[in-house]
Design an enzyme around this catalytic site. Structure first.
Site, PDB file in Angstrom:
ATOM      1  N   CYS A  61      76.548  35.692  31.222  1.00  7.41           N
ATOM      2  CA  CYS A  61      75.241  35.208  31.673  1.00  7.41           C
ATOM      3  C   CYS A  61      74.944  33.792  31.178  1.00  7.41           C
ATOM      4  O   CYS A  61      74.446  32.952  31.928  1.00  7.41           O
ATOM      5  CB  CYS A  61      74.135  36.162  31.245  1.00  7.41           C
ATOM      6  SG  CYS A  61      74.049  36.512  29.474  1.00  7.41           S
ATOM      7  N   HIS A 174      69.971  38.202  27.112  1.00  5.91           N
ATOM      8  CA  HIS A 174      70.341  37.693  28.425  1.00  5.91           C
ATOM      9  C   HIS A 174      69.880  36.249  28.571  1.00  5.91           C
ATOM     10  O   HIS A 174      68.830  35.865  28.031  1.00  5.91           O
ATOM     11  CB  HIS A 174      69.699  38.552  29.517  1.00  5.91           C
ATOM     12  CG  HIS A 174      70.219  38.280  30.890  1.00  5.91           C
ATOM     13  ND1 HIS A 174      71.549  38.385  31.225  1.00  5.91           N
ATOM     14  CD2 HIS A 174      69.574  37.891  32.034  1.00  5.91           C
ATOM     15  CE1 HIS A 174      71.714  38.091  32.504  1.00  5.91           C
ATOM     16  NE2 HIS A 174      70.528  37.774  33.018  1.00  5.91           N
ATOM     17  N   ASP A 192      67.627  35.475  37.833  1.00  3.00           N
ATOM     18  CA  ASP A 192      68.547  36.299  37.046  1.00  3.00           C
ATOM     19  C   ASP A 192      69.973  36.118  37.572  1.00  3.00           C
ATOM     20  O   ASP A 192      70.260  36.414  38.742  1.00  3.00           O
ATOM     21  CB  ASP A 192      68.128  37.762  37.133  1.00  3.00           C
ATOM     22  CG  ASP A 192      68.754  38.615  36.046  1.00  3.00           C
ATOM     23  OD1 ASP A 192      69.910  38.338  35.669  1.00  3.00           O
ATOM     24  OD2 ASP A 192      68.091  39.548  35.570  1.00  3.00           O
TER      25      ASP A 192
END
Length: 286
Positions: A61, A174, A192
Site C-alpha cells: 500500500c 494502511h 484506497d
C-alpha cells in the site's frame, strides 16, 4: 529475511465498507465529489486518478501510493519500465534500485520513516507529520486545505498512514492518498489503493485524524501523514503543457531491475540508506 505470512484460511471477494463511510460510487459520494470539484477543493483528484492503480501485493500500500504520487508529479524514474518507456508502471520500477527489496516489503510492509526515505530518494520533498498532540489536528486541517484547495495551481500531495480498525475496517496500518475535500460536510476523499478490498470513500476529517493517532506496533509511534512536493527543478506538474517527449537512446537507460554499476554513489547509498533498519515485528497486510 522475516518468514512469509501464512496462507489464508478462506477467500474473500471484497470487504463491506462501514456505513459511516461514504463510497465514492454511491449517489451521495458522487454528489460530494461534484461539489468539491465545483468549489475547487479537489485539486489532487484529476492528477491522482490519471494514475490510480491497485496495489499489486497486499503489503504494497505504501509503495503503490508513492508510485501514484510520483507519476502524478511526472517524475522521471531514470530507468525503463517496459520497452523504451520511462514510467513507474508498477512497484518493481520504484524498488528496482532501492535498498529495500520487494520481497522484504512483501513480507513486512514499510514504516513511515522508510516510505519518507524512499520518496526522498526519488527526488520528492517530503514533510512527515505525526499527531503528537491533539493540537496537531489543526495542522492536519491546514495541510488538507493547502493540498486540496490551493489558491494557485496545486503543488503538493497529501498521503495518510492510518489504522484501518479505527475506521471499522479490517486490517491494521494502511497508506493511501487524499484526493478531495468537501468543506460543508468536513470530509476528505481517500483513494484506497487496496482496490480489491475497499472502494474510494469519503471520511470525516476528525475520524481520519483519530485513525492516525493509533500506535504502530513496529515503531511504537503513532501513524501520521505526509505533504509530498515535486522536485524543485520539476515543472511538469505546474500546468505547463507537455511539448517534449524527452527522448534518450535506450542503450543509455537501463531496464528496471538491471544492475546499475555506472553510479559512483551506489555503494554510498547502500551503506547510509536510512530506510534499511532491522525489524522484528511482523506487520499485518492491508
Amino acid at each position: 529475511m522475516p518468514p512469509p505470512l501464512p496462507e489464508p484460511q478462506y477467500s474473500v471477494r471484497r470487504r463491506v465498507l462501514p456505513s459511516h463511510l461514504t463510497a465514492l460510487h454511491s449517489t451521495q459520494g458522487t454528489h460530494l465529489l461534484l461539489e468539491a470539484l465545483t468549489n475547487n477543493s479537489a485539486a489532487a483528484y484529476i492528477p491522482l486518478t490519471e494514475h490510480f492503480c491497485n496495489q499489486s501485493d497486499p503489503a504494497f500500500c505504501g509503495i503503490t501510493t508513492l508510485l501514484m504520487v510520483l507519476n502524478a508529479f511526472a517524475v522521471d524514474p531514470m530507468v525503463r519500465w517496459k520497452g523504451g518507456w520511462r514510467y513507474f508502471g508498477d512497484e518493481t520500477v520504484l524498488l528496482s534500485q532501492c535498498c529495500l527489496s520487494a520481497e522484504l516489503v512483501r513480507r513486512v510492509g514499510v514504516t513511515m520513516e522508510q516510505l519518507q526515505q524512499l520518496a526522498v530518494c526519488h527526488g520528492l520533498r517530503v514533510q512527515m507529520e505525526r499527531p503528537i498532540t491533539h493540537n496537531n489536528e489543526q495542522l492536519f486541517r491546514t495541510h488538507v486545505k493547502e493540498c486540496l484547495q490551493p489558491t494557485e495551481h496545486p503543488s503538493a500531495m497529501l498521503v495518510v498512514s492510518y489504522a484501518r480498525s479505527a475506521l471499522g475496517q479490517t486490517g491494521e496500518g494502511h497508506f493511501s492518498p487524499l484526493a478531495a475535500y468537501h468543506e460543508a460536510s468536513d470530509q476528505v476523499l481517500l483513494l484506497d489503493v487496496a482496490r480489491f478490498k475497499y472502494p474510494p470513500y469519503w471520511v470525516p476529517v476528525s475520524e481520519l485524524y483519530q485513525a492516525m493517532t493509533w500506535i504502530d506496533k513496529v515503531t511504537a509511534q503513532s501513524r501520521g501523514w505526509y505533504v509530498m512536493r515535486p522536485p524543485l527543478l520539476s515543472s511538469s506538474y505546474k500546468g505547463v503543457p507537455i511539448v517534449s517527449e524527452e527522448r534518450r537512446p535506450a542503450s543509455l537507460v537501463p531496464l528496471a531491475g538491471q544492475s546499475v554499476s555506472r553510479c559512483p554513489l551506489h555503494p554510498v547509498k547502500i551503506d547510509f540508506c536510512q530506510a534499511v533498519r532491522p525489524r522484528n515485528v511482523r506487520r499485518t497486510k492491508s
